[in-house]
Design an enzyme around this catalytic site. Structure first.
Site, PDB file in Angstrom:
ATOM      1  N   GLN A 256       1.036 -11.044  -3.525  1.00 51.16           N
ATOM      2  CA  GLN A 256      -0.393 -10.739  -3.460  1.00 51.16           C
ATOM      3  C   GLN A 256      -0.905 -10.260  -4.806  1.00 51.16           C
ATOM      4  O   GLN A 256      -0.181  -9.616  -5.559  1.00 51.16           O
ATOM      5  CB  GLN A 256      -0.638  -9.599  -2.453  1.00 51.16           C
TER       6      GLN A 256
ATOM      7  N   ARG B 265       7.040 -11.088   5.186  1.00 49.77           N
ATOM      8  CA  ARG B 265       6.663 -10.867   6.582  1.00 49.77           C
ATOM      9  C   ARG B 265       7.370 -11.904   7.424  1.00 49.77           C
ATOM     10  O   ARG B 265       7.357 -13.093   7.087  1.00 49.77           O
ATOM     11  CB  ARG B 265       5.136 -10.989   6.759  1.00 49.77           C
TER      12      ARG B 265
ATOM     13  N   HIS C  41      -8.336  -1.031  -0.211  1.00 51.69           N
ATOM     14  CA  HIS C  41      -7.378  -2.134  -0.369  1.00 51.69           C
ATOM     15  C   HIS C  41      -8.180  -3.349  -0.783  1.00 51.69           C
ATOM     16  O   HIS C  41      -9.187  -3.646  -0.148  1.00 51.69           O
ATOM     17  CB  HIS C  41      -6.697  -2.479   0.958  1.00 51.69           C
TER      18      HIS C  41
ATOM     19  N   CYS D  72       0.793  -1.231   0.000  1.00 48.47           N
ATOM     20  CA  CYS D  72       0.000   0.000   0.000  1.00 48.47           C
ATOM     21  C   CYS D  72       0.828   1.285   0.000  1.00 48.47           C
ATOM     22  O   CYS D  72       0.541   2.179  -0.795  1.00 48.47           O
ATOM     23  CB  CYS D  72      -1.004   0.040   1.135  1.00 48.47           C
TER      24      CYS D  72
ATOM     25  N   LYS E 220     -13.165  -4.455   7.205  1.00 47.04           N
ATOM     26  CA  LYS E 220     -12.870  -5.328   6.068  1.00 47.04           C
ATOM     27  C   LYS E 220     -14.099  -6.112   5.668  1.00 47.04           C
ATOM     28  O   LYS E 220     -14.802  -6.639   6.524  1.00 47.04           O
ATOM     29  CB  LYS E 220     -11.811  -6.393   6.448  1.00 47.04           C
TER      30      LYS E 220
ATOM     31  N   ASP F 140      -2.649  -7.644  -5.427  1.00 47.53           N
ATOM     32  CA  ASP F 140      -2.996  -6.520  -4.565  1.00 47.53           C
ATOM     33  C   ASP F 140      -3.343  -5.303  -5.396  1.00 47.53           C
ATOM     34  O   ASP F 140      -2.645  -4.985  -6.355  1.00 47.53           O
ATOM     35  CB  ASP F 140      -1.772  -6.210  -3.685  1.00 47.53           C
TER      36      ASP F 140
ATOM     37  N   HIS G  23      -5.065  -1.119  -5.047  1.00 47.72           N
ATOM     38  CA  HIS G  23      -5.599  -0.032  -4.239  1.00 47.72           C
ATOM     39  C   HIS G  23      -6.379   0.893  -5.151  1.00 47.72           C
ATOM     40  O   HIS G  23      -5.872   1.328  -6.172  1.00 47.72           O
ATOM     41  CB  HIS G  23      -4.467   0.690  -3.517  1.00 47.72           C
TER      42      HIS G  23
END
Length: 662
Positions: free
Chosen positions: A401, A383, A535, A354, A489, A403, A405
């Site tokens: 991911q 991570r 997200h 992000c 979420k 991912d 945004h």
RNA sequence: GCUGCUGUAGCUCAGUGGUAGAGCGCGUCAUUGGUAAUGACGAGGUCGGGAGUUCAAUCCUCCCCAGCAGCACCA
């Protein structure tokens, strides 16, 4: 007298203190025998517990399976605790609830013997069966809180005493006696006696550590797990299901099918083999088509960024423990001395994408006309997960991911979330999943004002309601306290082929990060405004999604995802030339095909490629070579289909086409 | 990270205080076979890493690493 109303609407006048068992007996001997508990004004209660006031009464039998299982499992848990104390005096008991498939009980083994192990289970099971055979009555008794605390202290049950002492003062607490010699504090309800359980319907499965009251700072207890059912048939069916799940284990199939491996030098990170990476590449292409069509822009951002960037985003303060940090300096190359000086600046591998996407957003001046701006990345993140958390492909330390945004105005949120719901719906269905959607609400620890949280939660809820997905059919549920620290979420929980659920997709509306990283756009009014940042992910991560797919399909991937889509296998070496010809033509048609011209019998080849889960086996001998045909044997069927090479290519091409472009 | 268990050939596993074994797989040879394992022969291992005890350790003890189950964690 009190008035008891039965489900059929009929009512009976009975004396105060009459039990549901009495009423069952009055109705008929069959029911008296079958009734195991009662719902009194909707509350599940003991069959022997007196009714004290006018009430709605429904008698519960084994036909009310959910209630019956719950009662049985709770009773199994108590009997487990009783058995353990009978066998190992000095063991302290704590809690023992029912679970989805059985029960467990947390106990503290006496200091003299150490934690319980698997070896203790057979003896405990035997003792439990003895207690069941003894058919001990289970009797409810109400005790004053102080009396109970004293009782526990006298019995040297410090955990129970601690718990009782934390319940509100003056409260009446119920305990259950098993016969006259064992009791546990419990809200109930329970069956009338231990003999109501089927001694063949349970099995102790494992023993593991668990913290007292779930807190790592507290002493660790032995948790003994069992699976419990109403009868042996149900137990056996459950054990078969467990075997089926074990056969689908992605770690085993990943090895058998040569998809990937893990090794200790890079624990938590995946070595993708050619077969596994073919699946990855198909998914990546699939997702690119999806996001291209949905108006996203794909980007690629740095793997390593300065710690100051992570300080600004808030991750350094809150999540540093899970980040891989590296010094920003050239290592000392002398043989002597430390490799790093220790006073260099720090950088970190990105744990999420992000902030980098916000930095792209911030380049140049954005106008309201640029919104919504949807930035997508196959973002590789690291991570530093606790070692005990790592699990095959499902929980790793390096993952990628899908991912994105979405930077948008407030009035665009609902439409964007709805579009996302539609996209997710299409994709999950194309993989054969059903799903439920849940809304995770604000956690206790959070950034942002309550007003913003109200807004954010309502927007997500509204979008799902408008999409018609906030219904019981879609498993709609709101989960208080489960949101991220910066945003509520929406979560998509997939149900796989054998009924297990996996949380994968998510969309979160975030007003915190745009603020912290100072993202803004120029509105129609010429002033600067904060965008809202959504997200979102659909696969979650490629690693985990592939792991889920392996288990969902049990390794039998649909043709478009199968690493090897077809094998051309010869019966005799005289057909080798034709086999290579067929293979070349299939390859030219875009099929992932291999020729198997090894000097082996056709039986052997059929077996080997079946075990390897190749979707189609094209068997060719002299007959096929002369006629220009192939004999196709497809995975999961015994028979063969003879067709011309052209027909086979058409069929395979169709099946090998991804579902979104078929 | 915590508790318990495990770590022997590419895989699945057996085994022993006196420097290791099976099946599958792999290689070679023979066999050319019609839909779930053709046969023979052969090559593979510092028994997870380190230290200790011992005349001698893969085996016993300690430390470390990883895996498994559960817990805790999962932005």
């Amino acid at each position: 007298m009190i008035r008891v109303t039965l489900p059929d609407g009929s009512a009976r006048e009975v004396a105060r203190g009459t039990t549901p068992a009495d009423i069952a007996a009055a109705i008929g001997p069959g029911l008296a025998k079958a009734a195991i508990a009662a719902r009194v004004d909707g509350e599940l209660r003991d069959i022997m517990r007196p009714i004290e006031a006018d009430a709605q009464l429904a008698l519960v039998t084994n036909r009310d399976e959910a209630d019956a299982l719950e009662l049985a499992r709770h009773d199994f848990a108590h009997i487990l605790a009783e058995a353990v104390q009978a066998l190992f005096p000095g063991t302290q008991i704590t809690f023992g609830p029912s679970t989805d498939d059985g029960f467990y009980y947390d106990v503290m083994a006496p200091a003299s013997r150490g934690p319980f192990t698997m070896d203790d289970l057979p003896a405990i099971e035997e003792q439990m069966r003895a207690i069941i055979r003894a058919d001990k009555p289970l009797r409810r008794e109400v005790m004053a809180r102080d009396t109970l605390i004293a009782t526990w202290q006298n019995a040297r049950e410090s955990f129970k005493a601690e718990w009782a002492a934390e319940l509100p003062e003056g409260q009446e607490l119920s305990v259950y006696w098993s016969g006259d010699d064992w009791m546990d504090m419990c809200r109930g309800p329970h069956l009338a006696s231990t003999g109501k359980l089927d001694p063949a319907a349970f099995q102790l499965t494992r023993v593991a550590g668990a913290y007292w009251r779930g807190d790592q700072k507290n002493p660790q207890l032995s948790r003994i797990y069992g699976t419990g059912w109403l009868n042996k048939k149900q137990l056996d069916a459950h054990l078969v299901r467990l075997e089926e799940a074990a056969k689908r284990d992605h770690r085993r199939l990943g090895q058998d099918m040569d998809l990937f491996h893990l090794q200790q030098e890079a624990h938590g990170s995946v070595f993708w083999h050619p077969n596994g990476y073919l699946i990855w590449r198909e998914l990546e292409s699939y997702m690119r088509r999806a996001i291209d069509n949905a108006g996203y822009k794909e980007v690629k951002t740095p793997q390593v960024m300065d710690a100051r960037q992570w300080e600004q985003s808030g991750h350094w303060g809150k999540y540093r423990a899970n980040m891989f940090v590296i010094p920003d300096e050239v290592p000392n190359v002398d043989d002597e001395g430390p490799v790093i000086s220790g006073d260099a600046d720090w950088m970190a591998l990105k744990p999420m994408n992000c902030p980098a996407h916000v930095l792209i957003f911030r380049q140049g001046i954005k106008s309201y006309r640029d919104l919504p701006l949807r930035i997508y990345e196959n973002g590789c993140c690291h991570r530093n997960e606790p070692h005990g958390a790592l699990h095959g492909l499902m929980r790793v330390r390096q993952f990628t991911q899908d991912d994105a945004h979405i930077f948008c105005r407030e009035d665009q949120i609902v439409a964007e979330v709805q579009d996302f719901c539609a996209l997710a719906d299409r994709i999950y269905k194309e993989f054969g999943f059903t799903y439920s959607i849940k809304l995770a609400l604000r956690p206790e620890q959070r950034f942002g004002s309550d007003a913003d949280w109200d807004k954010a939660e309502n927007e997500l809820r509204d979008a799902v309601v408008h999409a018609g997905l906030a219904t019981e059919e879609f498993g709609w549920e709101e989960l208080p306290g489960e949101g991220a620290f910066y945003a509520p979420k929406l979560e998509w929980h997939l149900t796989d082929a054998i009924g297990r659920t996996w949380q994968v997709g998510t969309i979160q509306s975030d007003r915190v990060l745009p603020e912290r990283l100072d993202a803004s756009y120029v509105g129609e009014d010429g002033a600067r405004h904060r965008p809202v940042m959504l997200h979102r992910a659909i696969f979650g991560s490629y690693e985990r999604f592939i792991g889920i797919l392996i288990e969902h399909y049990a390794g039998r991937f649909p043709v478009w995802l199968a690493p090897v889509q077809a094998v051309v296998a010869t019966i005799t070496s005289e057909a080798d030339g034709y086999a290579h010809d067929v293979t070349a033509k299939l390859k030219a048609a875009g099929i992932r095909v291999e020729a198997d011209t090894r000097n082996e019998k056709i039986n052997y080849k059929v077996r080997e490629h079946s075990v390897a889960k190749v979707p189609h086996l094209l068997v060719v001998g002299m007959r096929e070579a002369e006629e220009g045909k192939v004999a196709i044997r497809s995975l999961g069927s015994d028979g063969q289909r003879i067709m011309t090479l052209e027909e086979a290519i058409a069929m395979l091409s169709h099946e090998a086409t991804p579902p979104d472009i078929r």
